[in-house]
Scaffold this motif. Structure first.
Motif, PDB file in Angstrom:
ATOM      1  N   ASP B 157       6.129   2.140  -9.708  1.00 50.50           N
ATOM      2  CA  ASP B 157       7.106   1.921  -8.646  1.00 50.50           C
ATOM      3  C   ASP B 157       6.547   0.879  -7.692  1.00 50.50           C
ATOM      4  O   ASP B 157       5.990   1.207  -6.646  1.00 50.50           O
ATOM      5  CB  ASP B 157       7.396   3.242  -7.916  1.00 50.50           C
ATOM      6  N   LEU B 158       6.705  -0.377  -8.084  1.00 52.93           N
ATOM      7  CA  LEU B 158       6.288  -1.468  -7.209  1.00 52.93           C
ATOM      8  C   LEU B 158       7.246  -1.470  -6.037  1.00 52.93           C
ATOM      9  O   LEU B 158       8.457  -1.474  -6.230  1.00 52.93           O
ATOM     10  CB  LEU B 158       6.380  -2.794  -7.956  1.00 52.93           C
ATOM     11  N   GLU B 167      -0.441  -9.947  -7.240  1.00 52.95           N
ATOM     12  CA  GLU B 167      -1.386 -10.580  -6.329  1.00 52.95           C
ATOM     13  C   GLU B 167      -2.372  -9.549  -5.792  1.00 52.95           C
ATOM     14  O   GLU B 167      -3.569  -9.803  -5.708  1.00 52.95           O
ATOM     15  CB  GLU B 167      -0.601 -11.211  -5.172  1.00 52.95           C
ATOM     16  N   GLN B 168      -1.853  -8.365  -5.459  1.00 48.14           N
ATOM     17  CA  GLN B 168      -2.730  -7.351  -4.869  1.00 48.14           C
ATOM     18  C   GLN B 168      -3.683  -6.753  -5.896  1.00 48.14           C
ATOM     19  O   GLN B 168      -4.828  -6.448  -5.571  1.00 48.14           O
ATOM     20  CB  GLN B 168      -1.888  -6.271  -4.202  1.00 48.14           C
ATOM     21  N   ALA B 171      -6.266  -9.231  -6.152  1.00 45.89           N
ATOM     22  CA  ALA B 171      -7.096  -9.239  -4.950  1.00 45.89           C
ATOM     23  C   ALA B 171      -8.088  -8.086  -4.963  1.00 45.89           C
ATOM     24  O   ALA B 171      -9.254  -8.255  -4.589  1.00 45.89           O
ATOM     25  CB  ALA B 171      -6.214  -9.164  -3.705  1.00 45.89           C
ATOM     26  N   LEU B 172      -7.633  -6.891  -5.392  1.00 44.29           N
ATOM     27  CA  LEU B 172      -8.538  -5.739  -5.449  1.00 44.29           C
ATOM     28  C   LEU B 172      -9.731  -6.041  -6.346  1.00 44.29           C
ATOM     29  O   LEU B 172     -10.866  -5.634  -6.058  1.00 44.29           O
ATOM     30  CB  LEU B 172      -7.790  -4.508  -5.963  1.00 44.29           C
ATOM     31  N   THR B 174     -10.843  -9.335  -7.463  1.00 45.62           N
ATOM     32  CA  THR B 174     -11.650 -10.494  -7.096  1.00 45.62           C
ATOM     33  C   THR B 174     -12.321 -10.328  -5.741  1.00 45.62           C
ATOM     34  O   THR B 174     -13.452 -10.780  -5.548  1.00 45.62           O
ATOM     35  CB  THR B 174     -10.797 -11.763  -7.078  1.00 45.62           C
ATOM     36  N   GLY B 175     -11.635  -9.675  -4.824  1.00 43.11           N
ATOM     37  CA  GLY B 175     -12.242  -9.466  -3.521  1.00 43.11           C
ATOM     38  C   GLY B 175     -13.552  -8.716  -3.644  1.00 43.11           C
ATOM     39  O   GLY B 175     -14.573  -9.113  -3.081  1.00 43.11           O
ATOM     40  N   SER B 176     -13.538  -7.628  -4.391  1.00 41.70           N
ATOM     41  CA  SER B 176     -14.766  -6.865  -4.568  1.00 41.70           C
ATOM     42  C   SER B 176     -15.802  -7.675  -5.335  1.00 41.70           C
ATOM     43  O   SER B 176     -16.993  -7.664  -5.006  1.00 41.70           O
ATOM     44  CB  SER B 176     -14.479  -5.563  -5.316  1.00 41.70           C
ATOM     45  N   GLN B 199     -12.056   1.383 -10.055  1.00 41.74           N
ATOM     46  CA  GLN B 199     -11.647   1.636  -8.671  1.00 41.74           C
ATOM     47  C   GLN B 199     -10.403   0.840  -8.304  1.00 41.74           C
ATOM     48  O   GLN B 199      -9.514   1.345  -7.607  1.00 41.74           O
ATOM     49  CB  GLN B 199     -12.787   1.297  -7.709  1.00 41.74           C
ATOM     50  N   ALA B 200     -10.338  -0.389  -8.777  1.00 42.75           N
ATOM     51  CA  ALA B 200      -9.146  -1.201  -8.510  1.00 42.75           C
ATOM     52  C   ALA B 200      -7.924  -0.556  -9.152  1.00 42.75           C
ATOM     53  O   ALA B 200      -6.865  -0.413  -8.518  1.00 42.75           O
ATOM     54  CB  ALA B 200      -9.332  -2.616  -9.036  1.00 42.75           C
ATOM     55  N   THR B 203      -6.945   2.709  -7.231  1.00 42.46           N
ATOM     56  CA  THR B 203      -6.237   2.438  -5.975  1.00 42.46           C
ATOM     57  C   THR B 203      -4.842   1.893  -6.246  1.00 42.46           C
ATOM     58  O   THR B 203      -3.864   2.290  -5.596  1.00 42.46           O
ATOM     59  CB  THR B 203      -7.044   1.438  -5.127  1.00 42.46           C
ATOM     60  N   ARG B 206      -2.703   4.798  -7.309  1.00 46.64           N
ATOM     61  CA  ARG B 206      -2.386   5.663  -6.170  1.00 46.64           C
ATOM     62  C   ARG B 206      -1.248   5.056  -5.362  1.00 46.64           C
ATOM     63  O   ARG B 206      -0.422   5.774  -4.793  1.00 46.64           O
ATOM     64  CB  ARG B 206      -3.615   5.838  -5.262  1.00 46.64           C
ATOM     65  N   ALA B 207      -1.244   3.714  -5.297  1.00 48.41           N
ATOM     66  CA  ALA B 207      -0.206   3.057  -4.506  1.00 48.41           C
ATOM     67  C   ALA B 207       1.099   2.897  -5.269  1.00 48.41           C
ATOM     68  O   ALA B 207       2.183   3.083  -4.704  1.00 48.41           O
ATOM     69  CB  ALA B 207      -0.707   1.683  -4.047  1.00 48.41           C
ATOM     70  N   PHE B 208       1.022   2.583  -6.538  1.00 45.20           N
ATOM     71  CA  PHE B 208       2.228   2.191  -7.272  1.00 45.20           C
ATOM     72  C   PHE B 208       2.559   3.058  -8.478  1.00 45.20           C
ATOM     73  O   PHE B 208       3.567   2.814  -9.148  1.00 45.20           O
ATOM     74  CB  PHE B 208       2.107   0.727  -7.730  1.00 45.20           C
TER      75      PHE B 208
END
Lengths: 212, 212
Positions: B157-158, B167-168, B171-172, B174-176, B199-200, B203, B206-208
């Motif tokens: 469920d985006l 993108e997110q 980001a999860l 590459t950022g790490s 972990q990415a 998370t 959990r969000a989507f």
DNA sequence: CTCGTTATGCACCGATGAGTGCACTTTAGC
DNA sequence: GCTAAAGTGCACTCATCGGTGCATAACGAG
């Protein structure tokens, strides 16, 4: 510094600061290699010899510039993190903190610092330690601490380590920003900055929020 | 290239490739400015004149190197994204895709490409367009498309735009990774790579995620 | 006033590196 | 085999740039 020094440069000590400022301007504009010591001296309104008297050589001057910039960045970033308190609208607070962090990240000085860091990391690996010790790590720790307190207050359910949640919140911000700002080349308008922060906060809360 | 050419260099055409390979090796090791055309010629086992016959000047050679590298990176990244199918264990698939993307991101060539990009972005802003057109944008689009199909199948469920979710997720990762790899300086062990991807993915789900 | 420190201006050295010129050899295509 | 294109090796130019030396000027402290 002839007569009544009409502009800056009051004493001897702020020659150093003038050099650091000028050096950063030139380094940021031209990059480490292209930047010339003559150009730096001119920008700082100082004789070339004075550069060497204060900093020894180009590489050392560069290190000091990076250190000074890190300190500046730390202050601004910490101020942003400190807005996260235990009471208040969580989504709004996270968005606002994110927006401030995003602004710091997109600041011209921060962008330049990252660019310089990337380009010289192979020849001066210790640069990264300077930046980490003085800025990045501290900001991350501060953010993790704030998140941990929010978890303790029952307002967040971080799966495990708060440090990882902090890292991921940062990643959601910076990952998007790096792409959208064209590596710091494009100035992101305020509205878009807020949108990115909002999306990061939303996703973060969907993942870790307890209220919804 | 005397007798029976015991090693490489069979014909005329692969001189070009030899130069691109050699140039990248030297650019990656020394950076754009420090890298010398003599060193590149030596590395490619080619006369300096041949460099100029093929590529005109240093800047153009650099551009072609960047373009070639982008193409290579694209292939590997797309292969990773294509592992995301509509059936199967979602968490496992996301983790595995993330792990492959992380491996691409940490690949020595990709790290070097990012470093070179950062350092020359101000003097050659078009470099970023080369990389984006040939790699980054396409990978993002492909990932967004896969996520959209998963959403259509009811498995995600985006919140809104699949491009933002893609993108997110990126980001999860590459950022790490950028932080942990010390800007590509440190080699991240396989186990840690898998952990970051896990972990990415966690998370992100959990969000989507719709199943949990 | 004086002395030591610090800054200035300018010329200079040495090294490095992009790009060229030239004479010569190798190779591909006819 | 012959010719034109492509490659080679080497010396060379020209410009840039980090760093130094030196003689001189301003300043702060005693």
């Amino acid at each position: 510094m002839g007569a009544a020094r009409p502009d800056g440069a009051r004493g001897r000590i702020d020659k150093r600061q003038a050099i650091l400022d000028g050096a950063f301007t030139i380094f940021a504009r031209d990059g480490y290699h292209t930047a010339g010591m003559d150009a730096i001296a001119a920008e700082a309104k100082v004789a070339k010899h004075t550069l060497y008297n204060h900093f020894g050589d180009k590489e050392n001057l560069f290190r000091e510039v990076v250190a000074a910039l890190s300190d500046q960045a730390l202050a601004r970033n910490l101020a942003a993190v400190e807005q996260l308190r235990e009471q208040g609208d969580l989504a709004a607070m996270l968005t606002e903190t994110g927006r401030c962090l995003a602004e710091c990240y997109c600041d011209e000085r921060s962008s330049a610092l990252r660019r310089l860091l990337h380009s010289e990391i192979t020849t001066m690996p210790d640069l990264l330690d300077i930046v980490r010790d003085r800025a990045s790590d501290r900001v991350n720790d501060a953010l993790a601490a704030r998140l941990a307190r929010l978890a303790l207050a029952g307002r967040l359910d971080l799966g495990g380590d708060p440090a990882i949640a902090a890292e991921q919140f940062g990643a959601l911000l910076t990952g998007s920003l790096e792409a959208r700002s064209r590596l710091g080349t494009r100035k992101i308008p305020q509205a878009e900055l807020r949108a990115v922060a909002g999306q990061a906060a939303a996703t973060f809360l969907r993942a870790f929020g307890t209220e919804s």
